[in-house]
Design an enzyme around this catalytic site. Structure first.
Site, PDB file in Angstrom:
ATOM      1  N   THR A  11       0.841  -1.198   0.000  1.00  0.00           N
ATOM      2  CA  THR A  11       0.000   0.000   0.000  1.00  0.00           C
ATOM      3  C   THR A  11       0.881   1.254   0.000  1.00  0.00           C
ATOM      4  O   THR A  11       0.527   2.257  -0.615  1.00  0.00           O
ATOM      5  CB  THR A  11      -0.960   0.005   1.201  1.00  0.00           C
ATOM      6  OG1 THR A  11      -0.222  -0.303   2.381  1.00  0.00           O
ATOM      7  CG2 THR A  11      -2.064  -1.013   1.030  1.00  0.00           C
ATOM      8  N   HIS A  50       0.271 -16.037  -6.370  1.00  0.00           N
ATOM      9  CA  HIS A  50      -0.898 -15.641  -7.162  1.00  0.00           C
ATOM     10  C   HIS A  50      -0.511 -15.051  -8.515  1.00  0.00           C
ATOM     11  O   HIS A  50      -1.308 -14.376  -9.155  1.00  0.00           O
ATOM     12  CB  HIS A  50      -1.769 -14.670  -6.348  1.00  0.00           C
ATOM     13  CG  HIS A  50      -2.356 -15.311  -5.121  1.00  0.00           C
ATOM     14  ND1 HIS A  50      -2.845 -14.588  -4.058  1.00  0.00           N
ATOM     15  CD2 HIS A  50      -2.523 -16.621  -4.795  1.00  0.00           C
ATOM     16  CE1 HIS A  50      -3.285 -15.437  -3.122  1.00  0.00           C
ATOM     17  NE2 HIS A  50      -3.093 -16.662  -3.545  1.00  0.00           N
ATOM     18  N   SER A  55      -0.460  -9.383   5.662  1.00  0.00           N
ATOM     19  CA  SER A  55      -1.492 -10.283   5.140  1.00  0.00           C
ATOM     20  C   SER A  55      -2.549 -10.498   6.218  1.00  0.00           C
ATOM     21  O   SER A  55      -2.221 -10.617   7.393  1.00  0.00           O
ATOM     22  CB  SER A  55      -0.879 -11.636   4.757  1.00  0.00           C
ATOM     23  OG  SER A  55      -1.909 -12.568   4.440  1.00  0.00           O
ATOM     24  N   CYS A  64      -2.170 -14.857 -28.696  1.00  0.00           N
ATOM     25  CA  CYS A  64      -0.782 -15.264 -28.914  1.00  0.00           C
ATOM     26  C   CYS A  64      -0.593 -15.562 -30.397  1.00  0.00           C
ATOM     27  O   CYS A  64      -1.556 -15.845 -31.124  1.00  0.00           O
ATOM     28  CB  CYS A  64      -0.498 -16.516 -28.087  1.00  0.00           C
ATOM     29  SG  CYS A  64       1.185 -17.164 -28.223  1.00  0.00           S
ATOM     30  N   CYS A 110       0.438 -18.212 -31.453  1.00  0.00           N
ATOM     31  CA  CYS A 110      -0.014 -19.608 -31.601  1.00  0.00           C
ATOM     32  C   CYS A 110      -1.533 -19.696 -31.678  1.00  0.00           C
ATOM     33  O   CYS A 110      -2.088 -20.779 -31.882  1.00  0.00           O
ATOM     34  CB  CYS A 110       0.507 -20.485 -30.457  1.00  0.00           C
ATOM     35  SG  CYS A 110      -0.487 -20.420 -28.946  1.00  0.00           S
ATOM     36  N   ILE A 115       0.587  -9.551  -6.481  1.00  0.00           N
ATOM     37  CA  ILE A 115       0.749  -9.736  -7.927  1.00  0.00           C
ATOM     38  C   ILE A 115       1.433  -8.521  -8.545  1.00  0.00           C
ATOM     39  O   ILE A 115       1.494  -8.387  -9.765  1.00  0.00           O
ATOM     40  CB  ILE A 115      -0.625  -9.953  -8.607  1.00  0.00           C
ATOM     41  CG1 ILE A 115      -1.583  -8.793  -8.304  1.00  0.00           C
ATOM     42  CG2 ILE A 115      -1.236 -11.280  -8.177  1.00  0.00           C
ATOM     43  CD1 ILE A 115      -2.913  -8.880  -9.041  1.00  0.00           C
ATOM     44  N   ASP A 116       1.975  -7.627  -7.682  1.00  0.00           N
ATOM     45  CA  ASP A 116       2.527  -6.368  -8.187  1.00  0.00           C
ATOM     46  C   ASP A 116       3.958  -6.492  -8.690  1.00  0.00           C
ATOM     47  O   ASP A 116       4.481  -5.557  -9.301  1.00  0.00           O
ATOM     48  CB  ASP A 116       2.436  -5.273  -7.120  1.00  0.00           C
ATOM     49  CG  ASP A 116       3.018  -5.715  -5.774  1.00  0.00           C
ATOM     50  OD1 ASP A 116       4.117  -6.305  -5.768  1.00  0.00           O
ATOM     51  OD2 ASP A 116       2.369  -5.464  -4.746  1.00  0.00           O
ATOM     52  N   CYS A 173       0.416 -16.860 -22.318  1.00  0.00           N
ATOM     53  CA  CYS A 173      -0.477 -17.541 -23.255  1.00  0.00           C
ATOM     54  C   CYS A 173      -1.079 -18.757 -22.564  1.00  0.00           C
ATOM     55  O   CYS A 173      -0.351 -19.568 -21.984  1.00  0.00           O
ATOM     56  CB  CYS A 173       0.283 -17.974 -24.513  1.00  0.00           C
ATOM     57  SG  CYS A 173      -0.738 -19.026 -25.576  1.00  0.00           S
TER      58      CYS A 173
HETATM   59 ZN   LIG Z   1       0.753 -19.296 -27.359  1.00  0.00          ZN
END
Ligand SMILES: [Zn+2]
Length: 255
Positions: free
Chosen positions: A28, A121, A194, A154, A156, A103-104, A129
């Site tokens: 934060t 996470h 947390s 992607c 692919c 996730i930062d 992908c």
């Molecule tokens: Zn791919």
């Protein structure tokens, strides 16, 4: 409070294989919104579940739109004193692992090495992908989405998704294993910022504590582990005011 802070510094000084478990409360101070807090994004948006993302273009567009909203904040966020103090513990040879719910990507940006970092996470710093697993930089994909309002693909043909774990998506087995292995080896575990309410992630510090490793919980506000017999020390307040000075004290030469 002074006694508690001195106790924390003593534990950090004694630790040789420290496991840090980190959550939103450490970021934060870097301007990263707390998704679960009172102003959290889930108060105004419905999360897109993984199976919907894989089945519906409308769901993919909704997910990319939500990610685009926060992209500038994530891209520009800088690590703070807590992230840097964790790097100092690693440089001092005392850090076994950092297991984060965040996730930062700020641990990596601060300099925590990849082999000591488990991002349970996932991370917003990469796009993945869903077919071939290729990882790429997010910037061009957000540009494409902003321009076309179509979910990027992607080369692919697979669906691209920011490399975070979505609702309804399992954690990566390899990440869970690395986190559990660290918990089985740690001689001190500290949970930072947390609420310890999201499982299976919150079980990781308990694996170490159940083996008898001292367990410190530092958070502003209550956590699910408050009052457990395994908790050695509970500090209430701002992580950035508590943890970096304790690390500095623990790394001072002499006893
Ligand atoms: Zn791919």
């Amino acid at each position: 409070m002074q006694n508690e802070r001195a106790h924390l510094a003593r534990l950090l000084r004694a630790g040789r294989k420290i496991l840090l478990f980190t959550g939103a409360g450490i970021s934060t101070g870097s301007g990263i919104p707390d998704f679960r807090g009172p102003d959290g994004v889930w108060k105004k948006r419905q999360p897109v579940y993984y199976h919907d993302f894989m089945r519906s273009e409308a769901a993919r567009v909704e997910h990319w739109d939500y990610k685009l909203e926060a992209w500038a904040a994530f891209r520009d966020a800088q690590p703070n004193a807590t992230h840097h103090s964790i790097v100092r513990l690693e440089q001092a040879g005392k850090l076994l692992a950092v297991v984060t719910q965040n996730i930062d990507g700020l641990h990596a940006r601060a300099g925590t090495s990849a082999e000591r970092l488990v991002e349970l996470h996932g991370s917003n710093r990469l796009v993945e992908c869903q077919t071939c697993g290729k990882l790429t930089e997010p910037g061009p994909h957000f540009e494409y989405f902003r321009r076309t309002r179509e979910a990027p693909l992607c080369e692919c043909g697979g669906y691209l998704k920011p490399a975070t774990i979505s609702f309804g998506q399992n954690l990566r087995n390899e990440d869970l294993e690395r986190a559990e292995n660290a918990a089985k080896e740690a001689d001190l575990v500290v949970a930072l910022g947390s609420t310890l309410s999201v499982y299976p992630a919150a079980n990781i510090p308990m694996v170490a504590a159940a083996r008898g490793a001292p367990y410190v919980v530092i958070n502003r506000g209550p956590t699910e582990h408050d009052g457990l017999a395994e908790v050695t020390l509970r500090l209430e307040g701002d992580i950035g005011e508590i943890f970096p000075p304790a690390v500095a004290a623990a790394l001072e030469p002499g006893e």
